[in-house]
Design a protein around this motif. Structure first.
Motif, PDB file in Angstrom:
ATOM      1  N   PRO A 255       0.780  -1.235   0.000  1.00 46.36           N
ATOM      2  CA  PRO A 255       0.000   0.000   0.000  1.00 46.36           C
ATOM      3  C   PRO A 255       0.812   1.287   0.000  1.00 46.36           C
ATOM      4  CG  PRO A 255      -1.040  -1.592   1.428  1.00 46.36           C
ATOM      5  CD  PRO A 255       0.261  -2.205   0.986  1.00 46.36           C
ATOM      6  N   THR A 256       1.900   1.357   0.773  1.00 44.17           N
ATOM      7  CA  THR A 256       2.651   2.614   0.762  1.00 44.17           C
ATOM      8  C   THR A 256       3.277   2.864  -0.606  1.00 44.17           C
ATOM      9  OG1 THR A 256       4.651   1.561   1.654  1.00 44.17           O
ATOM     10  CG2 THR A 256       3.111   2.541   3.237  1.00 44.17           C
ATOM     11  N   GLN A 257       3.685   1.805  -1.290  1.00 47.30           N
ATOM     12  CA  GLN A 257       4.190   1.974  -2.661  1.00 47.30           C
ATOM     13  C   GLN A 257       3.079   2.448  -3.587  1.00 47.30           C
ATOM     14  OE1 GLN A 257       6.448  -1.316  -4.291  1.00 47.30           O
ATOM     15  NE2 GLN A 257       7.258  -1.875  -2.282  1.00 47.30           N
ATOM     16  N   LEU A 258       1.887   1.881  -3.395  1.00 43.48           N
ATOM     17  CA  LEU A 258       0.751   2.285  -4.215  1.00 43.48           C
ATOM     18  C   LEU A 258       0.430   3.757  -4.012  1.00 43.48           C
ATOM     19  CD1 LEU A 258      -1.583   1.460  -6.105  1.00 43.48           C
ATOM     20  CD2 LEU A 258      -2.908   0.916  -4.050  1.00 43.48           C
TER      21      LEU A 258
ATOM     22  N   MET B 182       0.536   6.917  -6.625  1.00 47.08           N
ATOM     23  CA  MET B 182      -0.647   7.731  -6.878  1.00 47.08           C
ATOM     24  C   MET B 182      -0.386   9.218  -6.633  1.00 47.08           C
ATOM     25  SD  MET B 182      -3.532   5.315  -5.044  1.00 47.08           S
ATOM     26  CE  MET B 182      -4.791   6.601  -5.102  1.00 47.08           C
ATOM     27  N   PHE B 183       0.343   9.518  -5.565  1.00 44.66           N
ATOM     28  CA  PHE B 183       0.488  10.911  -5.139  1.00 44.66           C
ATOM     29  C   PHE B 183       1.820  11.526  -5.530  1.00 44.66           C
ATOM     30  CE2 PHE B 183      -2.987   9.402  -2.552  1.00 44.66           C
ATOM     31  CZ  PHE B 183      -3.830  10.499  -2.477  1.00 44.66           C
ATOM     32  N   GLY B 184       2.787  10.704  -5.926  1.00 42.06           N
ATOM     33  CA  GLY B 184       4.077  11.249  -6.326  1.00 42.06           C
ATOM     34  C   GLY B 184       4.711  12.054  -5.206  1.00 42.06           C
ATOM     35  N   GLU B 185       5.062  13.291  -5.506  1.00 40.99           N
ATOM     36  CA  GLU B 185       5.680  14.176  -4.513  1.00 40.99           C
ATOM     37  C   GLU B 185       4.645  14.897  -3.661  1.00 40.99           C
ATOM     38  OE1 GLU B 185       8.952  14.360  -3.911  1.00 40.99           O
ATOM     39  OE2 GLU B 185       9.079  12.711  -5.358  1.00 40.99           O
ATOM     40  N   ARG B 186       3.382  14.715  -3.981  1.00 37.97           N
ATOM     41  CA  ARG B 186       2.345  15.385  -3.205  1.00 37.97           C
ATOM     42  C   ARG B 186       2.215  14.768  -1.814  1.00 37.97           C
ATOM     43  NH1 ARG B 186      -2.902  14.705  -6.279  1.00 37.97           N
ATOM     44  NH2 ARG B 186      -1.847  12.845  -7.094  1.00 37.97           N
ATOM     45  N   TRP B 187       1.799  15.571  -0.871  1.00 40.20           N
ATOM     46  CA  TRP B 187       1.635  15.162   0.521  1.00 40.20           C
ATOM     47  C   TRP B 187       0.374  14.309   0.644  1.00 40.20           C
ATOM     48  CZ3 TRP B 187      -1.528  15.314   4.757  1.00 40.20           C
ATOM     49  CH2 TRP B 187      -0.939  15.277   6.027  1.00 40.20           C
ATOM     50  N   PHE B 188       0.450  13.222   1.432  1.00 38.17           N
ATOM     51  CA  PHE B 188      -0.719  12.391   1.690  1.00 38.17           C
ATOM     52  C   PHE B 188      -0.655  11.915   3.132  1.00 38.17           C
ATOM     53  CE2 PHE B 188      -2.982   8.142   1.124  1.00 38.17           C
ATOM     54  CZ  PHE B 188      -4.244   8.717   1.187  1.00 38.17           C
TER      55      PHE B 188
ATOM     56  N   PRO C  55      -8.197  14.499   0.804  1.00 41.55           N
ATOM     57  CA  PRO C  55      -7.069  14.699  -0.115  1.00 41.55           C
ATOM     58  C   PRO C  55      -7.416  15.589  -1.310  1.00 41.55           C
ATOM     59  CG  PRO C  55      -7.977  12.501  -0.378  1.00 41.55           C
ATOM     60  CD  PRO C  55      -8.665  13.109   0.812  1.00 41.55           C
ATOM     61  N   THR C  56      -8.701  15.851  -1.518  1.00 36.95           N
ATOM     62  CA  THR C  56      -9.091  16.726  -2.628  1.00 36.95           C
ATOM     63  C   THR C  56      -9.176  18.187  -2.215  1.00 36.95           C
ATOM     64  OG1 THR C  56     -11.488  16.539  -2.219  1.00 36.95           O
ATOM     65  CG2 THR C  56     -10.464  14.818  -3.555  1.00 36.95           C
ATOM     66  N   ALA C  57      -9.061  18.477  -0.912  1.00 33.35           N
ATOM     67  CA  ALA C  57      -9.174  19.855  -0.428  1.00 33.35           C
ATOM     68  C   ALA C  57      -7.959  20.672  -0.840  1.00 33.35           C
ATOM     69  CB  ALA C  57      -9.325  19.861   1.090  1.00 33.35           C
ATOM     70  N   ALA C  58      -8.177  21.954  -1.056  1.00 27.57           N
ATOM     71  CA  ALA C  58      -7.091  22.843  -1.487  1.00 27.57           C
ATOM     72  C   ALA C  58      -5.960  22.871  -0.469  1.00 27.57           C
ATOM     73  CB  ALA C  58      -7.640  24.242  -1.729  1.00 27.57           C
TER      74      ALA C  58
ATOM     75  N   LEU D  35     -10.958   7.915  -3.433  1.00 26.10           N
ATOM     76  CA  LEU D  35      -9.814   6.998  -3.371  1.00 26.10           C
ATOM     77  C   LEU D  35     -10.210   5.537  -3.512  1.00 26.10           C
ATOM     78  CD1 LEU D  35      -7.870   8.556  -0.348  1.00 26.10           C
ATOM     79  CD2 LEU D  35      -7.339   8.824  -2.779  1.00 26.10           C
ATOM     80  N   ALA D  36     -11.444   5.208  -3.181  1.00 23.61           N
ATOM     81  CA  ALA D  36     -11.845   3.804  -3.093  1.00 23.61           C
ATOM     82  C   ALA D  36     -13.139   3.590  -3.873  1.00 23.61           C
ATOM     83  CB  ALA D  36     -12.027   3.404  -1.631  1.00 23.61           C
ATOM     84  N   PRO D  37     -13.057   3.296  -5.160  1.00 21.90           N
ATOM     85  CA  PRO D  37     -14.260   3.079  -5.961  1.00 21.90           C
ATOM     86  C   PRO D  37     -15.039   1.849  -5.506  1.00 21.90           C
ATOM     87  CG  PRO D  37     -12.289   2.471  -7.192  1.00 21.90           C
ATOM     88  CD  PRO D  37     -11.822   3.149  -5.953  1.00 21.90           C
ATOM     89  N   ILE D  38     -16.340   2.012  -5.372  1.00 18.19           N
ATOM     90  CA  ILE D  38     -17.187   0.947  -4.844  1.00 18.19           C
ATOM     91  C   ILE D  38     -17.291  -0.231  -5.812  1.00 18.19           C
ATOM     92  CG2 ILE D  38     -19.539   0.395  -4.138  1.00 18.19           C
ATOM     93  CD1 ILE D  38     -19.779   3.307  -3.167  1.00 18.19           C
ATOM     94  N   ASP D  39     -17.356   0.054  -7.106  1.00 22.65           N
ATOM     95  CA  ASP D  39     -17.600  -1.013  -8.081  1.00 22.65           C
ATOM     96  C   ASP D  39     -16.551  -2.117  -8.030  1.00 22.65           C
ATOM     97  OD1 ASP D  39     -19.902   0.161  -8.944  1.00 22.65           O
ATOM     98  OD2 ASP D  39     -19.023   1.078 -10.729  1.00 22.65           O
ATOM     99  N   SER D  40     -15.332  -1.751  -7.636  1.00 20.64           N
ATOM    100  CA  SER D  40     -14.257  -2.739  -7.662  1.00 20.64           C
ATOM    101  C   SER D  40     -14.421  -3.829  -6.618  1.00 20.64           C
ATOM    102  CB  SER D  40     -12.901  -2.037  -7.461  1.00 20.64           C
ATOM    103  OG  SER D  40     -12.850  -1.397  -6.190  1.00 20.64           O
ATOM    104  N   MET D  41     -15.298  -3.627  -5.623  1.00 17.71           N
ATOM    105  CA  MET D  41     -15.441  -4.665  -4.599  1.00 17.71           C
ATOM    106  C   MET D  41     -16.497  -5.708  -4.957  1.00 17.71           C
ATOM    107  SD  MET D  41     -17.478  -3.176  -1.280  1.00 17.71           S
ATOM    108  CE  MET D  41     -19.062  -2.358  -1.397  1.00 17.71           C
ATOM    109  N   LYS D  42     -17.278  -5.464  -5.978  1.00 22.38           N
ATOM    110  CA  LYS D  42     -18.422  -6.347  -6.227  1.00 22.38           C
ATOM    111  C   LYS D  42     -18.005  -7.768  -6.592  1.00 22.38           C
ATOM    112  CE  LYS D  42     -21.523  -2.546  -7.287  1.00 22.38           C
ATOM    113  NZ  LYS D  42     -22.380  -1.865  -8.285  1.00 22.38           N
ATOM    114  N   ALA D  43     -16.881  -7.931  -7.265  1.00 27.59           N
ATOM    115  CA  ALA D  43     -16.426  -9.286  -7.601  1.00 27.59           C
ATOM    116  C   ALA D  43     -16.013 -10.063  -6.362  1.00 27.59           C
ATOM    117  CB  ALA D  43     -15.268  -9.211  -8.585  1.00 27.59           C
TER     118      ALA D  43
END
Length: 317
Positions: free
Chosen positions: A136-139, A143-149, A183-186, A270-278
């Protein structure tokens, strides 16, 4: 009026504080970060009134429960043993498990890996995503590159604790009533390496309408007493969990399932719902609560209680 009782129970070598109400089939309620069993105060009463035994533990590291020192003491496999051990201590063979935030991830994992103990599952806020293709930390770095998360900021022991514990009321106002975790806030996007969670965040002077001054004082007192380390250690085990639980990549949750999320929950980006249905083929419903944010069971207790009770009543006897 329903009385919520409190007691301590031994499980998996530690002591957990639990809040409970009612008698009947067991419903286990798992809170998220940075909360405690108090986050379920509205659900405990409603479930008890409907004929269920509702039990909400302070997860290890939180509230009045034990707080082991090692970071690895908070890995998911250990938490699963806490919860199955709690069922044993309560004399129950199985339960419906309900979780919010990190508690949702715990609940989904309980259902996926201990199906003989958890006969149905309700997740709030965080869908079941299985196992990421890379740690997960690699993921997140990809996703965020140099951006703060914030999840990456939480990884270094002691850093976030020092920031949050310097002024717990300010921290909790920013988290519960502001956009500190969005994470979407200015303000979030403007952060730079070395910044803290509260850097650049406007801390609201007033509480959100769903949180009373008494509720806020309770949450603040608990965190001033317990500190933030135990809860933050859950984030520090994400890669360890990825290594230890490869079966989550393919484990399907066959039990009946319900997912509830606030319409304005920033986690939806960050977490799309559709991906859990399978992975959750018996997902009965996805309920999006209009206007609600991340703290959905506290923000909209009537809607959440109705959804959970409707789901419970439809379960096989």
């Amino acid at each position: 009026m329903t009385t919520i009782k409190h007691r301590f129970m031994r499980t998996n070598g530690i002591q957990l504080h639990i809040a409970e109400a009612g008698q009947g089939p067991l419903v286990l309620l798992l809170h998220g970060w940075p909360e405690s069993s108090y986050a379920w105060r509205h659900q405990l009463a409603a479930l008890a009134a409907a004929g269920y035994h509702a039990v909400a533990p302070d997860v290890r590291g939180y509230g009045q429960s034990d707080k082991p020192a090692p970071v690895e003491a908070y890995r998911m496999s250990v938490l699963l043993d806490d919860f199955t051990g709690l069922l044993d201590a309560l004399g129950e063979k199985s339960a419906v498990v309900v979780g919010h935030d990190w508690g949702a991830t715990m609940a989904w994992t309980c259902a996926a890996l201990r199906p003989e103990r958890f006969r149905a599952v309700v997740g709030l806020g965080v869908p079941h995503l299985g196992r990421a293709p890379i740690p997960p930390t690699q993921l997140f770095r990809s996703m965020f590159g140099e951006r703060w998360f914030y999840v990456l900021y939480f990884q270094e022991p002691g850093v976030a604790e020092a920031e949050f514990e310097a002024d717990v009321p300010k921290t909790m106002r920013a988290i519960l009533g502001g956009d500190a975790l969005d994470p979407t806030a200015a303000a979030h996007r403007a952060k730079r390496p070395g910044d803290g969670l509260l850097t650049g965040i406007d801390v609201p002077a007033s509480l959100p309408p769903w949180l009373t001054e008494d509720d806020f004082a309770h949450d603040t007192r608990e965190l001033e007493a317990s500190g933030f380390r135990g809860g933050l250690n859950r984030y520090r085990n994400m890669d360890r969990d990825w290594e230890e639980l490869p079966e989550l990549a393919t484990a399907r949750i066959e039990q009946p399932a319900l997912f509830i999320v606030g319409e304005r929950d920033p986690g939806r980006s960050l977490a799309p719902i559709d991906s859990m249905k399978a992975l959750v083929p018996n997902l009965q419903e996805v309920q999006v609560v209009p206007g609600a944010g991340h703290w959905v069971q506290q923000e909209r207790p009537a809607e959440v209680n109705a959804a959970i009770l409707g789901f419970l009543r439809a379960l096989p006897a």
